[in-house]
Design an enzyme around this catalytic site. Sequence first.
Site, short mmCIF file in Angstrom:
data_model
loop_
_atom_site.label_atom_id
_atom_site.label_comp_id
_atom_site.label_asym_id
_atom_site.label_seq_id
_atom_site.Cartn_x
_atom_site.Cartn_y
_atom_site.Cartn_z
N ASP A 1 41.66 32.06 38.11
CA ASP A 1 40.65 31.44 37.26
C ASP A 1 40.04 30.24 37.99
OD1 ASP A 1 39.05 30.41 35.29
OD2 ASP A 1 40.58 30.43 33.74
N SER A 2 40.63 29.08 37.84
CA SER A 2 40.08 27.89 38.51
C SER A 2 40.52 27.80 39.97
CB SER A 2 40.52 26.62 37.78
OG SER A 2 41.93 26.48 37.85
N HIS B 1 47.47 40.84 31.51
CA HIS B 1 48.22 39.65 31.90
C HIS B 1 49.69 39.79 31.53
CE1 HIS B 1 48.86 35.52 33.01
NE2 HIS B 1 49.29 35.20 31.80
N ASP C 1 48.80 38.24 42.43
CA ASP C 1 48.81 37.90 41.01
C ASP C 1 47.75 38.73 40.29
OD1 ASP C 1 49.75 36.63 38.78
OD2 ASP C 1 49.10 34.62 39.34
N ASP D 1 17.38 35.23 18.67
CA ASP D 1 18.44 34.26 18.34
C ASP D 1 19.77 34.62 18.98
OD1 ASP D 1 19.09 36.49 16.92
OD2 ASP D 1 19.32 35.49 14.98
N ARG E 1 53.98 23.25 35.43
CA ARG E 1 52.62 22.96 34.99
C ARG E 1 52.66 21.79 34.00
NH1 ARG E 1 48.07 26.17 35.12
NH2 ARG E 1 49.30 28.04 35.57
N THR F 1 46.15 27.01 41.05
CA THR F 1 47.49 27.54 41.33
C THR F 1 47.55 28.17 42.72
OG1 THR F 1 47.99 27.92 39.00
CG2 THR F 1 49.22 29.22 40.60
N LYS G 1 56.89 26.66 40.25
CA LYS G 1 56.01 25.53 39.96
C LYS G 1 56.22 25.04 38.53
CE LYS G 1 51.82 27.66 38.07
NZ LYS G 1 52.26 29.01 37.79
#
Length: 310
Positions: A220-221, A127, A216, A34, A192, A224, A190
């Site tokens: 992630d994606s 971070h 940096d 499980d 967001r 940026t 920038k």
Amino acid sequence: MKLLAGNSNRTLSQAIADHLDMPLTKAQVKRFADNEVFAVIEENVRGEDVFVIQSTSYPANDNLMELLICIDALVRASARRITAVMPYFGYARQDRKTGGRTPISAKLVANMITRAGADRVLTMDLHAGQIQGFFDIPTDNLVATPVLAQDIRDNYQRGNLMIVSPDVGGVVRARSLAERLNVDLAIVDKRRPRAGESEVMNIIGDVEGRECILFDDIVDSGGTLVNAAKALMDAGATQVSAYISHGVLSGPAVQRVTDGPLKELVITDSIEQPMEVVNCAKIRSVPVAPLIGEAIRRIANEESVSKLFD
């Protein structure tokens, strides 16, 4: 001293063990049908100084539970001291309230690790450095800057180089690298509009005719980075590369890097990457096992960790 590896990044764990010239502790960290996590330590660890190596990367919740359960197993096996070695600390971006009725999940995770029984935490490129204060136990935050700076020296001519922070929040980090390399610094300003989207506004600094390196802590994606690279090229930069400590690279990130204007994306091996990333011609990684291994050795010997970065 003993090294115990979770399943999140076995390759890095083995590299750290090889650097320290010692074997990984025999253990099983597996799943029941499980998907419950089960851990058993197959060696005597009573009275030992044990380092549990586990990044809380994707799948973040599974890897976090593995870490907590391994720590609990070690506590119940009477280990003398337990250090959670987290090359990548997941949930670090949730380090403050961003609106009404929102959590500070990084603090919650810190509490869970402490309550599980960890005596110390060793991580890399948080971070936000203030996250160290979320822990009520000693916390060492390594920085990958020296490792990445050496890679830049080996692969780039510094005469025309410029380090660029992709946002205002990363200026301190980017300035540290620029000073180490003795090159100029620029900043991408920038806005967001909403979570997961970024819109480049303007560039602080003259990048015309320069080779730019975006620096940096997390990609992630990739939105940026790609937007920042496009803005730099539009402003006259001759080429744009990126050096990032943690390659989360979720969703369309690899495709964005492949199709975008970046010459290359350089990450560390703090997160074990899928074959899609490994096979991407524009992405390569630099090893941090020597850095983490040396920090582990110094902690075990009660020596200074900060001198690694002098």
